[in-house]
Scaffold this motif. Structure first.
Motif, PDB file in Angstrom:
ATOM      1  N   SER A  65     -17.509  14.338 -29.342  1.00 45.45           N
ATOM      2  CA  SER A  65     -17.786  13.098 -30.064  1.00 45.45           C
ATOM      3  C   SER A  65     -19.091  12.469 -29.567  1.00 45.45           C
ATOM      4  CB  SER A  65     -16.642  12.114 -29.857  1.00 45.45           C
ATOM      5  OG  SER A  65     -16.653  11.632 -28.518  1.00 45.45           O
ATOM      6  N   PRO A  66     -19.699  11.584 -30.373  1.00 52.64           N
ATOM      7  CA  PRO A  66     -20.887  10.871 -29.903  1.00 52.64           C
ATOM      8  C   PRO A  66     -20.621  10.116 -28.596  1.00 52.64           C
ATOM      9  CG  PRO A  66     -20.693  10.603 -32.262  1.00 52.64           C
ATOM     10  CD  PRO A  66     -19.433  11.282 -31.796  1.00 52.64           C
ATOM     11  N   ALA A  67     -19.437   9.526 -28.468  1.00 54.22           N
ATOM     12  CA  ALA A  67     -19.104   8.785 -27.245  1.00 54.22           C
ATOM     13  C   ALA A  67     -19.076   9.703 -26.029  1.00 54.22           C
ATOM     14  CB  ALA A  67     -17.762   8.081 -27.409  1.00 54.22           C
ATOM     15  N   THR A  68     -18.551  10.914 -26.189  1.00 56.70           N
ATOM     16  CA  THR A  68     -18.495  11.877 -25.084  1.00 56.70           C
ATOM     17  C   THR A  68     -19.899  12.308 -24.675  1.00 56.70           C
ATOM     18  OG1 THR A  68     -16.326  12.679 -25.786  1.00 56.70           O
ATOM     19  CG2 THR A  68     -17.625  14.148 -24.380  1.00 56.70           C
ATOM     20  N   MET A  69     -20.731  12.630 -25.646  1.00 57.34           N
ATOM     21  CA  MET A  69     -22.103  13.059 -25.372  1.00 57.34           C
ATOM     22  C   MET A  69     -22.876  11.930 -24.701  1.00 57.34           C
ATOM     23  SD  MET A  69     -23.853  15.869 -26.116  1.00 57.34           S
ATOM     24  CE  MET A  69     -25.274  16.557 -26.892  1.00 57.34           C
ATOM     25  N   LEU A  70     -22.687  10.721 -25.183  1.00 57.92           N
ATOM     26  CA  LEU A  70     -23.372   9.570 -24.615  1.00 57.92           C
ATOM     27  C   LEU A  70     -22.958   9.352 -23.171  1.00 57.92           C
ATOM     28  CD1 LEU A  70     -25.330   7.282 -25.244  1.00 57.92           C
ATOM     29  CD2 LEU A  70     -23.371   5.929 -25.991  1.00 57.92           C
ATOM     30  N   GLN A  71     -21.681   9.495 -22.882  1.00 57.12           N
ATOM     31  CA  GLN A  71     -21.216   9.319 -21.505  1.00 57.12           C
ATOM     32  C   GLN A  71     -21.802  10.377 -20.580  1.00 57.12           C
ATOM     33  OE1 GLN A  71     -19.676   6.676 -20.223  1.00 57.12           O
ATOM     34  NE2 GLN A  71     -20.073   7.657 -18.265  1.00 57.12           N
ATOM     35  N   LYS A  72     -21.900  11.608 -21.043  1.00 55.32           N
ATOM     36  CA  LYS A  72     -22.513  12.671 -20.239  1.00 55.32           C
ATOM     37  C   LYS A  72     -23.980  12.344 -19.957  1.00 55.32           C
ATOM     38  CE  LYS A  72     -19.611  16.503 -21.767  1.00 55.32           C
ATOM     39  NZ  LYS A  72     -19.591  17.798 -22.468  1.00 55.32           N
ATOM     40  N   ALA A  73     -24.700  11.876 -20.983  1.00 59.24           N
ATOM     41  CA  ALA A  73     -26.112  11.525 -20.807  1.00 59.24           C
ATOM     42  C   ALA A  73     -26.256  10.350 -19.841  1.00 59.24           C
ATOM     43  CB  ALA A  73     -26.746  11.186 -22.153  1.00 59.24           C
ATOM     44  N   ARG A  74     -25.417   9.329 -20.019  1.00 65.83           N
ATOM     45  CA  ARG A  74     -25.460   8.156 -19.143  1.00 65.83           C
ATOM     46  C   ARG A  74     -25.202   8.558 -17.688  1.00 65.83           C
ATOM     47  NH1 ARG A  74     -24.956   3.125 -20.787  1.00 65.83           N
ATOM     48  NH2 ARG A  74     -23.864   3.730 -22.702  1.00 65.83           N
ATOM     49  N   THR A  75     -24.206   9.403 -17.469  1.00 65.18           N
ATOM     50  CA  THR A  75     -23.873   9.857 -16.121  1.00 65.18           C
ATOM     51  C   THR A  75     -25.019  10.659 -15.512  1.00 65.18           C
ATOM     52  OG1 THR A  75     -21.510   9.874 -16.628  1.00 65.18           O
ATOM     53  CG2 THR A  75     -22.237  11.214 -14.761  1.00 65.18           C
ATOM     54  N   ALA A  76     -25.648  11.532 -16.304  1.00 67.53           N
ATOM     55  CA  ALA A  76     -26.762  12.342 -15.793  1.00 67.53           C
ATOM     56  C   ALA A  76     -27.898  11.455 -15.307  1.00 67.53           C
ATOM     57  CB  ALA A  76     -27.262  13.294 -16.880  1.00 67.53           C
ATOM     58  N   VAL A  77     -28.191  10.390 -16.037  1.00 69.14           N
ATOM     59  CA  VAL A  77     -29.301   9.504 -15.670  1.00 69.14           C
ATOM     60  C   VAL A  77     -28.918   8.586 -14.509  1.00 69.14           C
ATOM     61  CG1 VAL A  77     -30.760   7.600 -16.481  1.00 69.14           C
ATOM     62  CG2 VAL A  77     -30.380   9.590 -17.941  1.00 69.14           C
ATOM     63  N   THR A  78     -27.778   7.930 -14.612  1.00 69.91           N
ATOM     64  CA  THR A  78     -27.405   6.954 -13.580  1.00 69.91           C
ATOM     65  C   THR A  78     -27.051   7.619 -12.248  1.00 69.91           C
ATOM     66  OG1 THR A  78     -25.119   6.828 -14.381  1.00 69.91           O
ATOM     67  CG2 THR A  78     -26.685   5.207 -15.245  1.00 69.91           C
ATOM     68  N   SER A  79     -26.561   8.860 -12.290  1.00 69.93           N
ATOM     69  CA  SER A  79     -26.257   9.559 -11.028  1.00 69.93           C
ATOM     70  C   SER A  79     -27.522   9.881 -10.244  1.00 69.93           C
ATOM     71  CB  SER A  79     -25.461  10.830 -11.301  1.00 69.93           C
ATOM     72  OG  SER A  79     -26.262  11.805 -11.933  1.00 69.93           O
ATOM     73  N   GLN A  80     -28.672   9.847 -10.923  1.00 71.31           N
ATOM     74  CA  GLN A  80     -29.962  10.071 -10.266  1.00 71.31           C
ATOM     75  C   GLN A  80     -30.653   8.736  -9.942  1.00 71.31           C
ATOM     76  OE1 GLN A  80     -31.142  13.228  -9.465  1.00 71.31           O
ATOM     77  NE2 GLN A  80     -29.108  13.845 -10.136  1.00 71.31           N
ATOM     78  N   GLY A  81     -29.917   7.628 -10.080  1.00 65.72           N
ATOM     79  CA  GLY A  81     -30.473   6.312  -9.778  1.00 65.72           C
ATOM     80  C   GLY A  81     -31.264   5.695 -10.913  1.00 65.72           C
ATOM     81  N   GLY A  82     -31.127   6.250 -12.112  1.00 61.80           N
ATOM     82  CA  GLY A  82     -31.891   5.755 -13.249  1.00 61.80           C
ATOM     83  C   GLY A  82     -31.187   4.671 -14.030  1.00 61.80           C
ATOM     84  N   ASN A  83     -31.882   4.180 -15.045  1.00 66.29           N
ATOM     85  CA  ASN A  83     -31.363   3.155 -15.948  1.00 66.29           C
ATOM     86  C   ASN A  83     -31.102   3.781 -17.306  1.00 66.29           C
ATOM     87  OD1 ASN A  83     -31.706   0.902 -14.120  1.00 66.29           O
ATOM     88  ND2 ASN A  83     -33.894   1.184 -14.445  1.00 66.29           N
TER      89      ASN A  83
END
Length: 87
Positions: free
Chosen positions: A13-31
């Motif tokens: 789902s779009p929500a699942t893909m978005l969560q994966k993208a958000r996690t990839a960025v924020t886990s590296q200290g990003g916004n």
């Protein structure tokens, strides 16, 4: 610096893909800001900024990297994104 453009099919789902993208960025200290339609992100890697935007439509996630280190190829970024998004 030239932009990188990627289109990935939604893996779930779009929500699942978005969560994966958000996690990839924020886990590296990003916004990461946005919703299931569109948003933007930025992170710093070894003192260099990687920034871009995304949009979700027609079962695809379109990503535009607008800022990146000169020596970092688009293919490297694409490979990292694919691994983080489970593609």
């Amino acid at each position: 610096m030239s932009a990188c453009n990627f289109t990935f099919p939604l893996n779930g789902s779009p929500a699942t893909m978005l969560q994966k993208a958000r996690t990839a960025v924020t886990s590296q200290g990003g916004n990461f800001q946005g919703n299931e339609d569109a948003g933007n992100f930025s992170l710093t890697v070894f003192g260099n900024t990687i920034a871009g935007s995304y949009s979700i439509a027609s079962n695809n996630m379109d990503i535009i990297i607008s800022e990146k280190p000169f020596l970092l190829p688009c293919g490297t970024i694409e490979g990292f994104l694919k691994s983080q998004l489970g593609l």
